[in-house]
Write an enzyme that holds these catalytic residues in place. Structure first.
Site, short mmCIF file in Angstrom:
data_model
loop_
_atom_site.label_atom_id
_atom_site.label_comp_id
_atom_site.label_asym_id
_atom_site.label_seq_id
_atom_site.Cartn_x
_atom_site.Cartn_y
_atom_site.Cartn_z
N GLU A 1 -11.50 -2.35 -3.74
CA GLU A 1 -11.82 -2.65 -2.35
C GLU A 1 -12.75 -1.58 -1.78
OE1 GLU A 1 -9.53 -3.35 1.94
OE2 GLU A 1 -8.40 -3.49 0.05
N GLN B 1 0.83 -1.20 0.00
CA GLN B 1 0.00 0.00 0.00
C GLN B 1 0.87 1.25 0.00
OE1 GLN B 1 -2.55 0.14 3.44
NE2 GLN B 1 -0.96 -0.55 4.84
N ASP C 1 -14.17 -5.14 2.81
CA ASP C 1 -13.42 -4.81 4.01
C ASP C 1 -14.42 -4.37 5.08
OD1 ASP C 1 -11.84 -3.82 6.04
OD2 ASP C 1 -10.70 -2.45 4.82
N HIS D 1 -2.85 0.10 -3.68
CA HIS D 1 -3.77 0.55 -2.63
C HIS D 1 -4.29 1.96 -2.93
CE1 HIS D 1 -5.22 2.05 1.29
NE2 HIS D 1 -5.38 0.77 1.64
N GLN E 1 -11.08 -9.36 2.39
CA GLN E 1 -9.93 -8.98 3.22
C GLN E 1 -10.16 -9.51 4.63
OE1 GLN E 1 -7.08 -5.66 5.23
NE2 GLN E 1 -8.68 -4.88 3.90
N ASP F 1 -8.05 0.70 -2.94
CA ASP F 1 -9.01 0.82 -1.84
C ASP F 1 -9.64 2.20 -1.93
OD1 ASP F 1 -10.44 0.81 0.51
OD2 ASP F 1 -8.82 0.00 1.72
N LYS G 1 -9.06 -8.97 7.83
CA LYS G 1 -8.33 -7.88 8.48
C LYS G 1 -7.94 -8.36 9.86
CE LYS G 1 -8.66 -2.85 8.24
NZ LYS G 1 -8.39 -2.51 6.84
#
Length: 416
Positions: free
Chosen positions: A270, A171, A304, A193, A326, A235, A328
Site C-alpha cells: 500500500e 493493522q 491510498d 499493515h 483503499q 503500508d 478510506k
C-alpha cells in the site's frame, strides 16, 4: 417528518491525529510522542489525541440513532480535509445540517443524504460531517423500516442479500511483533499493515522493511494453525519512492524483490510512493501495475494517498492504477459514497478494500461493516484503534451478527 431533533456529543477517536509531513521530514519518536515542531496547518504538536463528534437523530418514537464524525490519522495531507476541529464542525452542523435533517424523509436513505449534503456557500460540506451524518441516517432508515443497515444498502442499490463474509484486515501499529502474533493466533485474513511510516522503519535501501516482511511470513508458518494462509499487506507510506526514487520501473523492481522473499504468499503493498498529485499518482501507479502484471508477480499495488473522494476512486479504477483501492471511509465522505465506490471498483474489475482510520469509533466501524458486507467488498479494515483485539472483535462480531440475521431473513423469505 421522522426526525424531530438533532443532538451533538463531543467524543474521542480511538487513536491520534499525526502530522505526516513532520514525520516524513525526520521527526524522532520518543516513547509514544514525536519530538519536533509540527508542519501541517492546525497541528499544535506532531501527535495529538483524536477527537470526534457524535450526531444523534431523535425520531418521532423518541428513539435516538447515532453516527460519528472524525477525520483520518494523517489529516491535512495527501489531498485530505484539514485537521478535525470539534467546535468548528459542531457549529456548522448546528447551523446548516440540523435544519436540513428536520426537513427530510429519513425512510428513503439516498434521497435523504442527497438533500442534507447539498452544497453550502458553493462548497461541499466537510467530509467528516457527511460521514457521521450519513451513518446516523442509515441507522434511522434501518430503524424505520425494521431492517439491518446492510439491507437498506442492498435495497437502495438493487443488490441481492449477501451470503459471503468479507475478509478482515488488521493493522499492527508500532507494536509489530506482539500484534503479528495476535493476528496469527486469531487467524486474521489479511495482516499486518506494519506502519512503515519513517526512514527508521523502512531502513537503508529498504533492508529493515524487507527483513520484517520475511519475519512475518516465517512467523505465520511457525505459529499458525494447519491450513492458515493469510494475505500479507504492508503500508509503506510512500517510502519506496522516497528511498528508491520516483521511477515506476525502480519501484516495481523493488516490489518484485520483496515478493520473491515470501514465495507462496500474495503480497499487498500500500502507498509505495507519493507522486505529488492525483493525476501523477494515477499515471505512475498505472505503470507500476502494468509492470507487475507483465511479470506475473504475486505482489499487488494498493492506493491510498491522492485517492480520497468518490471521483478520485473512479479515476483510479478506470485507469487500472491499482490492483486494490483503499476506500478510506472518512475521506470519501457520505457512507453511501463508500457503497458507490465499491461498486465502481467492481465494475472496473479492481479490488475494493473498505478501509478507514485508526481514529474512528465503534459506531463508524459497525456502519462500515454493513456497507462492506452489503456490497461484498474484497476486504475491510478491523477498526478503530491501533490494537488488534478490540478492532477485530468489533468488526468481526458485527459481521457475524449481521450474517446470522440475513440468513434468518433469507430462510423466512424462502418459507413464504
Amino acid at each position: 417528518m421522522q426526525i424531530k431533533d438533532v443532538l451533538l456529543a463531543p467524543g474521542n477517536g480511538a487513536f491520534f491525529y499525526d502530522d505526516q509531513a513532520a514525520i516524513r521530514s525526520g521527526a524522532i519518536q520518543d516513547g509514544f510522542i514525536y519530538v519536533g515542531e509540527p508542519i501541517t496547518a492546525g497541528f499544535k504538536s506532531i501527535r495529538i489525541p483524536a477527537s470526534s463528534l457524535s450526531v444523534g437523530l431523535v425520531l418521532t418514537d423518541d428513539t435516538v440513532v447515532w453516527g460519528d464524525m472524525m477525520n483520518v490519522q494523517y489529516s491535512g495531507t495527501g489531498g485530505r480535509d484539514p485537521l478535525f476541529e470539534t467546535a468548528q464542525i459542531s457549529d456548522l452542523t448546528s447551523r446548516v445540517v440540523a435544519p436540513r435533517l428536520l426537513d427530510v424523509d429519513a425512510s428513503f436513505y439516498l434521497h435523504a443524504c442527497a438533500k442534507v449534503f447539498e452544497r453550502f456557500e458553493q462548497e461541499r460540506l466537510p467530509l467528516a460531517i457527511e460521514y457521521g451524518v450519513s451513518q446516523a441516517l442509515l441507522h434511522a432508515a434501518a430503524h424505520l423500516q425494521r431492517k439491518t443497515m446492510a439491507e437498506i444498502i442492498c435495497s437502495e442499490f438493487n443488490l441481492p442479500l449477501p451470503t459471503r463474509r468479507v475478509p478482515i484486515y488488521c493493522q499492527s501499529g508500532d507494536a509489530r511483533e506482539i500484534n503479528v502474533d495476535k493476528m496469527i493466533l486469531k487467524e486474521v485474513d489479511v495482516l499486518p499493515h506494519g506502519l512503515i511510516n519513517s526512514r527508521q522503519k523502512f531502513g537503508l535501501g529498504g533492508q529493515t522493511f524487507m527483513e520484517f516482511v520475511k519475519w512475518v511470513a516465517t512467523r505465520t508458518r511457525q505459529i499458525g494453525g494447519p491450513g492458515y494462509h493469510p494475505m500479507l499487506h504492508f503500508d509503506v507510506y510512500g517510502w519506496i519512492g522516497q528511498e528508491m526514487g520516483l521511477e515506476p520501473q525502480s519501484i516495481a523492481d523493488f516490489i518484485c524483490k520483496i515478493a520473491d522473499t515470501v514465495p507462496g504468499f500474495t503480497l499487498n503493498i500500500e502507498s509505495p510512493a507519493d507522486f505529488g498529485s492525483t493525476q501523477a499518482q494515477i499515471e505512475n501507479y498505472a505503470q507500476i501495475v502494468s509492470i507487475l502484471d507483465d511479470r506475473s508477480s504475486s505482489a499487488r499495488i494498493v492506493v491510498d494517498e491522492r485517492c480520497n473522494t468518490l471521483e478520485d476512486i473512479r479515476l483510479f479504477a478506470e485507469a487500472k492504477a491499482a490492483h486494490l483501492v483503499q476506500i478510506k471511509t472518512p475521506d470519501v465522505g457520505s457512507i453511501a459514497d463508500t457503497a458507490r465506490a465499491v461498486l465502481i471498483c467492481k465494475e472496473n474489475r479492481v479490488g475494493a478494500y473498505v478501509g478507514g482510520s485508526c481514529t474512528e469509533t465503534d459506531l463508524s466501524a459497525q456502519a462500515s461493516v454493513h456497507v462492506s458486507v452489503a456490497t461484498q467488498a474484497d476486504m475491510m479494515l478491523a477498526k478503530p484503534g491501533m490494537g488488534v483485539d478490540e478492532a477485530f472483535s468489533i468488526v468481526g462480531n458485527e459481521q457475524n451478527r449481521l450474517l446470522a440475521m440475513l440468513n434468518r431473513r433469507r430462510t423466512q423469505n424462502e418459507q413464504r
